[in-house]
Design an enzyme around this catalytic site. Structure first.
Site, PDB file in Angstrom:
ATOM      1  N   HIS D 154      -4.312  -7.263  -5.298  1.00 43.84           N
ATOM      2  CA  HIS D 154      -4.324  -5.851  -5.700  1.00 43.84           C
ATOM      3  C   HIS D 154      -3.993  -4.993  -4.493  1.00 43.84           C
ATOM      4  O   HIS D 154      -3.820  -5.506  -3.389  1.00 43.84           O
ATOM      5  CB  HIS D 154      -5.707  -5.459  -6.249  1.00 43.84           C
ATOM      6  CG  HIS D 154      -6.795  -5.508  -5.205  1.00 43.84           C
ATOM      7  ND1 HIS D 154      -7.585  -6.614  -5.007  1.00 43.84           N
ATOM      8  CD2 HIS D 154      -7.215  -4.591  -4.285  1.00 43.84           C
ATOM      9  CE1 HIS D 154      -8.449  -6.381  -4.024  1.00 43.84           C
ATOM     10  NE2 HIS D 154      -8.236  -5.161  -3.561  1.00 43.84           N
ATOM     11  N   HIS D 201     -10.059  -5.619 -10.166  1.00 45.00           N
ATOM     12  CA  HIS D 201      -9.045  -4.561 -10.120  1.00 45.00           C
ATOM     13  C   HIS D 201      -7.683  -5.167  -9.857  1.00 45.00           C
ATOM     14  O   HIS D 201      -7.561  -6.159  -9.150  1.00 45.00           O
ATOM     15  CB  HIS D 201      -9.348  -3.456  -9.108  1.00 45.00           C
ATOM     16  CG  HIS D 201      -9.772  -3.890  -7.728  1.00 45.00           C
ATOM     17  ND1 HIS D 201     -10.369  -5.080  -7.458  1.00 45.00           N
ATOM     18  CD2 HIS D 201      -9.686  -3.234  -6.537  1.00 45.00           C
ATOM     19  CE1 HIS D 201     -10.633  -5.151  -6.158  1.00 45.00           C
ATOM     20  NE2 HIS D 201     -10.229  -4.058  -5.579  1.00 45.00           N
ATOM     21  N   HIS D 216      -4.925  -0.565   1.613  1.00 45.56           N
ATOM     22  CA  HIS D 216      -4.758  -1.993   1.905  1.00 45.56           C
ATOM     23  C   HIS D 216      -4.113  -2.724   0.740  1.00 45.56           C
ATOM     24  O   HIS D 216      -4.218  -2.324  -0.407  1.00 45.56           O
ATOM     25  CB  HIS D 216      -6.096  -2.661   2.255  1.00 45.56           C
ATOM     26  CG  HIS D 216      -7.026  -2.853   1.088  1.00 45.56           C
ATOM     27  ND1 HIS D 216      -8.017  -1.943   0.770  1.00 45.56           N
ATOM     28  CD2 HIS D 216      -7.139  -3.847   0.162  1.00 45.56           C
ATOM     29  CE1 HIS D 216      -8.685  -2.374  -0.287  1.00 45.56           C
ATOM     30  NE2 HIS D 216      -8.170  -3.518  -0.685  1.00 45.56           N
ATOM     31  N   HIS D 248     -18.374  -6.706  -0.568  1.00 42.09           N
ATOM     32  CA  HIS D 248     -18.325  -5.378  -1.151  1.00 42.09           C
ATOM     33  C   HIS D 248     -19.366  -5.297  -2.274  1.00 42.09           C
ATOM     34  O   HIS D 248     -19.428  -6.205  -3.119  1.00 42.09           O
ATOM     35  CB  HIS D 248     -16.976  -5.102  -1.826  1.00 42.09           C
ATOM     36  CG  HIS D 248     -15.825  -4.909  -0.913  1.00 42.09           C
ATOM     37  ND1 HIS D 248     -15.843  -4.090   0.183  1.00 42.09           N
ATOM     38  CD2 HIS D 248     -14.557  -5.402  -0.974  1.00 42.09           C
ATOM     39  CE1 HIS D 248     -14.656  -4.089   0.759  1.00 42.09           C
ATOM     40  NE2 HIS D 248     -13.856  -4.893   0.094  1.00 42.09           N
ATOM     41  N   TYR D 257     -11.420  -6.931   5.928  1.00 47.84           N
ATOM     42  CA  TYR D 257     -10.305  -6.000   6.106  1.00 47.84           C
ATOM     43  C   TYR D 257      -9.769  -6.170   7.524  1.00 47.84           C
ATOM     44  O   TYR D 257     -10.552  -6.194   8.482  1.00 47.84           O
ATOM     45  CB  TYR D 257     -10.767  -4.548   5.982  1.00 47.84           C
ATOM     46  CG  TYR D 257     -11.008  -4.001   4.605  1.00 47.84           C
ATOM     47  CD1 TYR D 257     -10.409  -4.518   3.473  1.00 47.84           C
ATOM     48  CD2 TYR D 257     -11.854  -2.907   4.444  1.00 47.84           C
ATOM     49  CE1 TYR D 257     -10.640  -3.961   2.218  1.00 47.84           C
ATOM     50  CE2 TYR D 257     -12.087  -2.344   3.191  1.00 47.84           C
ATOM     51  CZ  TYR D 257     -11.479  -2.876   2.082  1.00 47.84           C
ATOM     52  OH  TYR D 257     -11.713  -2.325   0.851  1.00 47.84           O
ATOM     53  N   GLU D 267      -6.350  -7.285   3.177  1.00 49.63           N
ATOM     54  CA  GLU D 267      -7.671  -7.828   2.866  1.00 49.63           C
ATOM     55  C   GLU D 267      -7.543  -9.294   2.483  1.00 49.63           C
ATOM     56  O   GLU D 267      -6.622  -9.683   1.765  1.00 49.63           O
ATOM     57  CB  GLU D 267      -8.275  -7.048   1.678  1.00 49.63           C
ATOM     58  CG  GLU D 267      -9.668  -7.526   1.274  1.00 49.63           C
ATOM     59  CD  GLU D 267     -10.264  -6.737   0.100  1.00 49.63           C
ATOM     60  OE1 GLU D 267      -9.484  -6.354  -0.802  1.00 49.63           O
ATOM     61  OE2 GLU D 267     -11.481  -6.504   0.089  1.00 49.63           O
TER      62      GLU D 267
END
Lengths: 311, 311, 311, 311
Positions: D154, D201, D216, D248, D257, D267
């Protein structure tokens, strides 16, 4: 174990400023098992894969820190011999009577040049890890609670005279220097990592002006997954975290540093090295402790708390 | 290491029936590093986290099996002392000259009552693990190839008289009985697991009529994920697999057993126990070796090859 | 979810021969949460990361097996449209009233050519995963019990006419053929793996003479470590294990197959593929199902139970 | 995939300030495979488990950032329909000819209200993941190099008008709002996480005054172990790391990251959620993004770079 018969770090007695908060932390959040309380009000706990009665003793006090750390030795004869060796080395030793700590035999106590109190002992009641001695299970579900560390692994202590400490531990007690961090000038060791086994360290010391300080007690985790799981549990319980999860370059261990409610730092730790006494020690320059990833291999930075926050 | 100064299993010499196939297996598929070949044609290899020059020596021969297994000891004085102790115990010992194995000092060889040849040695050239001695990296990418075991971990040997073998290893060499499997009658040990460290075993023996047999050599993996990755690589390369991936109940280790091209069994292994000499040994009934998960904790069955297939 | 609006396998109703034993298995050993019992005595359970009220319904009966499997669809309009599409395809459909299953809306039931009963439904009460909807925790400690699967993942069903079944699922319901195993002659599919998502399968069918049979229901685990942990728990509780832990070549999933107390096979499963509908399906020859590692990638063998034991 | 036929993020074109350095980073350190270079000098790369020709395109330019991100759709008919839908929504669209990107069909390009350029396309040559289509291997050893991400997962983009962006993605393209972070006032969304699948996501946007910014690009790792291994490789290669390894809270993903040589953040990511469109979106208060562990669940702090450093 060292060839002298020193086996392992067997217990730490920690000063905590509120006993109930500390018990909640070590027992309910970390998941150690409470195995007893004594007449003085001290609380005894053990990790899930430890056999002996306790590895952590909590004592309520006005300030946090480490009262003493005890190493188990092979037997009474070893205890007598090492006591004599310590005295021959010039240290004063005292015998604490059996039972002064619950389920524990006589202890030989002495102060090392960094100001820390150590003790050796040969006997502690084996209460088992819950898996049984015949046809054992690999782990005991009822003991896998909270962060569920396997064992007390090591401690890092801050104080003066670590050159003399190193001499004592290697020459008298039979430890091996596994790894070291040089001071900024490169003229002496700033931190020394010593083992009496094939772990990356059973005890470590950092040169520091104030004597007798505790940097952290470390608890062995089963896997890197369990290190993160411990971090999740810290977060869920608002345990303040210092560093990690990350890998230490020094020792190669996978780690989280965090603080108990009194400010005593603890570590959840997983390592995979097997350093033997015939292996040359590894050396870290001071610069590499930070920028070379000695402390935090992924981040390559020297978290400022590392050199300054102790109890 | 044991308090006698015995450190660890330092090398095995394996008989293989086709040297090229064996090199392909140990070097290209398993990922050991070839460190030398000698005038006799023997091939020397090491695992990625080992410091010394080699841990596996391959010798082409008409039949598979183990020529000998060598344990490193602390120093020459220890070697001399242990040689004397072995002789005092009634064993014949021979000195092999330095250099008979590449980069290796004098070796004291002796046959144990199970018919296996052991040797002790104090010197082997340190070639390093590729990570360096100053500001080291946690692992060396160029050495992480194939299954990428960290170290030679232990061997399980089959032969007669393991009662006498146990006596030799515990009373003379300073090993500790960590775990044992009883024979079907419960009258004696069928398998004994001995350590000279805090590993679950550095050497193991099973009672078996034929002397000098090899059950398996074991290689230490970094994680349970790496055990499966090794299994994937076995499958990709058509390495015949015996058992696993699974957990051994005995030792709690995570394991795959498979065979090299000559039929020598090897193991990819990960464990998390730290048994110390003050811990009571664990006992497995013969029934529990199978139905109690001693061999295969998940499957709870006694794979028939376990007691019958050796080289 | 499929572009038709079919979301996922939402529940299975299993026949169990002793309800108490089954509840002990699914709730206490596997660690699903019991969310209700209905007037018929059926017991409803959910996995720890599922949001809806239940995914497993247990019904006591004289023989084990699968009563039906339900797929959730996006909304009522989708339900109506798919019902019409199924009828247009020639299938008979029945509406079960809302509430016939606890906390569940109307269900459209139909029998597929393999003899299995499927149903579609659009509504089920969201009870949450215990993590909250605002500032959620990553997992809920009180729900991480037993084997602690995240979700019901898929089922493998045995029955006749899987060619017609494939046509139904791909042409009417919008599933994608992700992977398939050919029959020994290579003339037709023996097993088909279909998804309505980017999982390796949401449903699979194997050609089998007897209609309506269940091979296994699969539960998603968080990691390969958790697959072994599930295996440990199976062993501790004497849950009979069929295959594993190992990797399936087909789907690449990491797996253990075992049986519930009634003989219904279940799987603890972890996978990492993301097959999309634009990816060509993967094909396994029948020979490779066994010798090529399709079933057991590490062992490369066709465990005989795989093709013969169903409920 | 979304019910509209949008499948997944299929490629990003990144601006890099030195092409050789960028290739060294993405190909040699991260381990993507270079699959082509075009007449403009752009370099094409793919991740090891991707089937299509490329997912990352590097273009040398004066400033870092994202040129565009492309989503693959099911087929040409879907492309035509979505183009019409976009126009009906009021967006201008342009067709780029097949071949403008190597091995890629016609692309429909449009700018979203945050200033980012998106494109849809239906065709890209399938080059495979090296595992084969018949009796495939679970992974291809020759492609498991460097950090070895499985897939482009993503991107998180910073720009204005994310309310309008959300409307576009959910109402026209069929995405689902999975999670969101509120602004400090709680009056609107600060960050939105949208999927067109069951990933946490496929695209995310943060409200930011400057249009068209890249926070990112994320790459999917196989496990938490592989996230740390990626961190080790970053450190070995002096790749500057921003945050992690950690979890996260938002998305529950495990993450590091870091920055490529041009300052584009990337990432390495592993997640285990499966959010479906019938699940209520999760909401994070702004305070909880930091102190509640939304960004860094273990550390519970808002790393200042998160809201300020973009390209």
């Amino acid at each position: 174990m060292a060839m002298t018969g020193v086996l392992r770090p067997g217990h730490v007695q920690l000063r905590v400023m509120n006993l109930d908060d500390a018990v909640r932390h070590y027992r309910d959040i970390m998941g150690l098992t409470e195995t007893g309380r004594d007449a003085e009000g001290r609380v005894y706990l053990k990790c899930r894969d430890e056999i002996d009665h306790h590895s952590v003793v909590l004592r309520e006090a006005d300030c946090a820190g480490l009262d003493f750390i005890g190493f188990k030795v092979l037997d009474e004869a070893t205890l007598d011999r090492l006591e004599a060796d310590l005295r021959a080395h010039g240290l004063e030793t005292t015998r604490l009577p059996a039972g002064e700590l619950l389920e524990t035999g006589e202890r030989v106590r002495f102060q090392v040049p960094s100001g820390h109190w150590f003790e050796l002992y040969a006997k502690k009641t084996a209460v088992g890890n819950g898996c049984g001695l015949v046809d054992p299970t690999p782990w005991a579900p009822e003991n896998k609670r909270g962060m569920a560390p396997l064992r007390l692994d090591h401690a890092l202590l801050y104080g003066p005279n670590i050159g003399a400490v190193q001499k004592l531990f290697t020459e008298v007690l039979g430890f091996t220097l596994v790894e070291r961090v040089l001071n900024p000038e490169g003229s002496a060791n700033l931190i020394i990592f010593l083992n009496c086994s094939i772990k990356s360290h059973d005890i470590a010391f950092a040169e520091y002006p104030e004597p007798g300080k505790l940097h952290h007690c470390s608890f062995l985790m089963e896997s890197w997954e369990d290190v993160l799981r411990a971090g999740d549990i810290m977060s869920m319980n608002k345990v303040p975290v210092d560093i990690g999860p990350t890998r230490h370059g020094v020792t190669r261990g996978r780690t989280i540093y965090a603080w108990d409610p009194s400010g005593n730092r603890f570590e959840t730790f997983k390592e995979d090295r097997q350093p033997y006494p015939d292996h040359a020690p590894l050396t870290w320059t001071f610069e590499a402790l930070g920028a070379g990833g000695g402390l935090d291999y992924v981040q390559r930075k020297l978290h400022e708390t590392f050199l300054t926050v102790v109890t």
